[in-house]
Design a protein around this motif. Sequence first.
Motif, PDB file in Angstrom:
ATOM      1  N   LEU A 169       0.809  -1.218   0.000  1.00 27.00           N
ATOM      2  CA  LEU A 169       0.000   0.000   0.000  1.00 27.00           C
ATOM      3  C   LEU A 169       0.845   1.271   0.000  1.00 27.00           C
ATOM      4  CD1 LEU A 169      -3.100  -0.559   2.316  1.00 27.00           C
ATOM      5  CD2 LEU A 169      -3.087   0.314  -0.024  1.00 27.00           C
ATOM      6  N   CYS A 177      -6.320   7.111 -10.278  1.00 26.68           N
ATOM      7  CA  CYS A 177      -5.786   6.881  -8.936  1.00 26.68           C
ATOM      8  C   CYS A 177      -6.473   5.708  -8.253  1.00 26.68           C
ATOM      9  CB  CYS A 177      -5.888   8.139  -8.089  1.00 26.68           C
ATOM     10  SG  CYS A 177      -7.549   8.512  -7.474  1.00 26.68           S
ATOM     11  N   TYR A 182       2.424   5.630   5.430  1.00 26.55           N
ATOM     12  CA  TYR A 182       1.360   5.950   4.474  1.00 26.55           C
ATOM     13  C   TYR A 182       1.193   7.465   4.332  1.00 26.55           C
ATOM     14  CZ  TYR A 182      -0.276   1.066   4.766  1.00 26.55           C
ATOM     15  OH  TYR A 182      -0.379  -0.303   4.713  1.00 26.55           O
ATOM     16  N   ALA A 206      -1.898   9.075  -4.908  1.00 22.87           N
ATOM     17  CA  ALA A 206      -1.830  10.503  -4.588  1.00 22.87           C
ATOM     18  C   ALA A 206      -1.215  11.290  -5.737  1.00 22.87           C
ATOM     19  CB  ALA A 206      -1.014  10.713  -3.316  1.00 22.87           C
ATOM     20  N   GLY A 262       3.360   8.115   1.257  1.00 26.50           N
ATOM     21  CA  GLY A 262       2.236   7.962   0.347  1.00 26.50           C
ATOM     22  C   GLY A 262       1.558   9.259  -0.023  1.00 26.50           C
ATOM     23  N   ILE A 263       1.055   9.979   0.967  1.00 29.15           N
ATOM     24  CA  ILE A 263       0.230  11.157   0.671  1.00 29.15           C
ATOM     25  C   ILE A 263       1.078  12.389   0.369  1.00 29.15           C
ATOM     26  CG2 ILE A 263      -1.508  12.722   1.608  1.00 29.15           C
ATOM     27  CD1 ILE A 263      -2.639  10.381   3.181  1.00 29.15           C
ATOM     28  N   LEU A 265      -4.536   2.617  -6.793  1.00 31.11           N
ATOM     29  CA  LEU A 265      -4.591   2.302  -5.370  1.00 31.11           C
ATOM     30  C   LEU A 265      -4.929   0.835  -5.128  1.00 31.11           C
ATOM     31  CD1 LEU A 265      -4.474   3.547  -2.488  1.00 31.11           C
ATOM     32  CD2 LEU A 265      -6.932   3.968  -2.696  1.00 31.11           C
ATOM     33  N   SER A 289       1.243   2.026  -3.547  1.00 29.06           N
ATOM     34  CA  SER A 289      -0.088   2.290  -4.112  1.00 29.06           C
ATOM     35  C   SER A 289      -0.594   3.663  -3.716  1.00 29.06           C
ATOM     36  CB  SER A 289      -1.074   1.218  -3.636  1.00 29.06           C
ATOM     37  OG  SER A 289      -0.734  -0.038  -4.151  1.00 29.06           O
ATOM     38  N   ILE A 290      -0.468   4.002  -2.437  1.00 33.47           N
ATOM     39  CA  ILE A 290      -0.935   5.312  -1.978  1.00 33.47           C
ATOM     40  C   ILE A 290      -0.115   6.422  -2.621  1.00 33.47           C
ATOM     41  CG2 ILE A 290      -1.161   6.800   0.041  1.00 33.47           C
ATOM     42  CD1 ILE A 290      -1.775   4.313   1.676  1.00 33.47           C
TER      43      ILE A 290
END
Length: 483
Positions: A60, A380, A113, A68, A117-118, A384, A63-64
């Motif tokens: 993840l 996205c 994350y 994003a 991620g973000i 994700l 993926s995140i």
Amino acid sequence: MSPAPADELGYKPLDGGWGWVVVVGAHISIGFAYSTPKVLSIFFKEIQEDLGTSFSEIALISSIMLAAMYAGGPVSSVLVKRYGSRPIVMLGGLLCGVSMVTASFGTSIIYLYLCIGIIGGFGLSLNLNASLTIISKYFLAKRPLANGLAMAGSPVFLCFVAPLNQYLLVKFGWRGSLLILGSLMLNCCVAGALMRPVVPPSKPSTLPKKVEEQPSSCNTKLKRSLMKNAKKFLDVSFFRDRGFVIYLIGSVMFIFGAYAPIVFLPAYAISQGVEEYSAAYLLSIMGFVDMFVRPGTGLVANSKWIRPRIQYFFSFAVVFNGTCHLLCPLMKSYALLVVYAVFFGVSFGMVFALIFECLMDLMGSQRFPSAVGLVTIIECFPMLLGPPTAGFLVDVSHEYKYLFLMCGSVITTGGVFLFIMNIYNYHMLKKEKTAKDREQNRGATEDQVEMKRTPEAEIEPAEPEAENGAQRGPCPEDAENSN
């Protein structure tokens, strides 16, 4: 389809000059944007052992980050329209560097994350969208080549950063590696400084105005509501365009299965008994091949025979990529995995050299920023879901072959869909154009028939006007002589 005319931009792009320096800057920013989520997979095993997570949870992170990066497209489009590409790429580089540095202090997967991620993904979205937009301002005739060279940044960085990350992991652990990687990503600020705004040569002035800052009148206002921005950069009218919908469906299917094979390729190689450094070099081999394929694909796509058929070329590249994944479970030895990495690099490079060029070809340079923002925010979601779904298959089956079969099947289906539906789309466009021409010819014929039916007296030209502007009447002297 032919490239968008220069009239859409309001000026003729230079197709060279400082534009090649801009391509270098885009090469760097796009290189970090696409390679970073891939090379982070080298740290996953160590992070998984340190934090006690599963395959789907660790997947993840990438993926995140990718989601994003794609979801931030509309926001990036708004900022690029308002401020231009240069400051946005510099801001994106700063966010990327900060995200990696702060992530090196993480003690939970949720913290990673958020940071990687973000925050990191949003920084990458600023780099990606702004770089693609400014290339469309500098190039028209040579745009496929310029896009190919800029998109080649992903394999170039993948080729060198993958073994570098493996070396850093051995020397400094995953925390120290993220700290160093964050400092390297600050070079995106340097890349952004190279992106000088375009000044239209036909309209010189004492204070030149940036092309990126020449939207419609509603976009030049300093205060715009959030709803107006949403209508501008999430324009649902694109869904009435048949070609756009076909492209969107095919690209969504490709994106779903595109990144999971890259994320799990080193782990799959290790499970087959390959040494860790050799497993990391598979990504380098893929990147090295991809490095030459992207500009080469740009050259081929720019040829007279391929340019009008670029949508078919893109469909072939997607099918080729999916077929490679379907054959991957047959690759058991390291030599066969190298062969897979080579063909993976060829197909992946072809797709990503064409994916944004095909959207520019469909939408034109003026509508491209809005279209790419809409496409990326929709993509996205498969971005994700793709790698975690693949990770879930590994968790359940304890084998990697099923994730390659899943990704290959989805991508191949998407490529076949694109090919068939593009044939249908071009057929319908030709049919619609023929019907429109026939209607125009019929209207012209009816006008000619009406003119023939009109009495000659009605179409007789009027008498020339007198010098004072009044219509000339009979002269009194002429009437007296006639009597």
